[in-house]
Design an enzyme around this catalytic site. Structure first.
Site, PDB file in Angstrom:
ATOM      1  N   GLU A  53      -3.117 -62.420  36.675  1.00 19.38           N
ATOM      2  CA  GLU A  53      -3.276 -63.801  37.151  1.00 19.38           C
ATOM      3  C   GLU A  53      -4.644 -64.363  36.790  1.00 19.38           C
ATOM      4  O   GLU A  53      -4.760 -65.526  36.370  1.00 19.38           O
ATOM      5  CB  GLU A  53      -3.105 -63.869  38.680  1.00 19.38           C
ATOM      6  N   CYS A  81      -2.308 -60.277  44.767  1.00 19.10           N
ATOM      7  CA  CYS A  81      -3.171 -59.656  45.768  1.00 19.10           C
ATOM      8  C   CYS A  81      -4.083 -60.736  46.361  1.00 19.10           C
ATOM      9  O   CYS A  81      -4.044 -61.898  45.960  1.00 19.10           O
ATOM     10  CB  CYS A  81      -3.997 -58.551  45.117  1.00 19.10           C
ATOM     11  N   CYS A  84      -6.339 -62.485  43.703  1.00 18.36           N
ATOM     12  CA  CYS A  84      -5.602 -63.421  42.852  1.00 18.36           C
ATOM     13  C   CYS A  84      -5.119 -64.626  43.648  1.00 18.36           C
ATOM     14  O   CYS A  84      -5.137 -65.754  43.143  1.00 18.36           O
ATOM     15  CB  CYS A  84      -4.454 -62.706  42.165  1.00 18.36           C
TER      16      CYS A  84
END
Length: 154
Positions: A53, A81, A84
């Site tokens: 990302e 996560c 990101c």
């Protein structure tokens, strides 16, 4: 939502897999056109920040010459996560579509849901489970093969 873009994200994840990276891929779309793609590069670069990302966001910002990705959509093979998700919020991405859920570190509903936290100044739309089986199998096979390789080496 367009499954063609998730297929492209999966292709990015396959590239990561071939390079012995955790197979996660991301694609950023603006007005029906792919403007950036990325895959995990942590192992090769030994840089904790280079998730798929982040790589895609960096490329999209450079292409648009702006940190604001307000009308962009992201397709990513694994639930982002917290790092990101923070980058998604900060870059103002409009919608995030992800494949497999991440029960250990997912920040879009599995562990926490940062994207829908109204305390932040931006809340992207998020839809998970897109092509979940295909995306999940990439990860399952990667870690299975890694464990088998480690057993053979010991």
């Amino acid at each position: 939502m367009n499954l063609d873009y998730m297929h492209l994200a999966i292709k990015e994840a396959v590239i990561a897999d071939k390079k012995k990276e955790v197979p996660v891929g991301a694609v950023i779309v603006l007005d029906g056109k792919v403007i950036a793609k990325g895959y995990n590069k942590r192992e090769k670069t030994q840089n904790a920040l280079l998730h798929a990302e982040i790589v895609a966001i960096d490329k999209a910002c450079k292409k648009l010459k702006s940190w604001r990705l307000e009308n962009c959509e992201m397709y990513v093979t694994l639930e982002p996560c917290s790092m990101c998700a923070g980058a998604i919020i900060n870059s103002r991405i409009k919608v995030v579509y992800f494949g497999a859920y991440d029960p250990k570190s997912g920040a879009c509903g599995s562990v926490v849901n940062l994207l829908e936290n109204k305390s932040f100044n931006h809340n992207p739309q998020v839809l998970g489970g897109i092509m979940e089986k295909e995306c999940g199998e990439l990860l399952t096979n990667f870690f299975k093969n890694k464990r088998e390789s480690q057993k053979r080496a010991s």
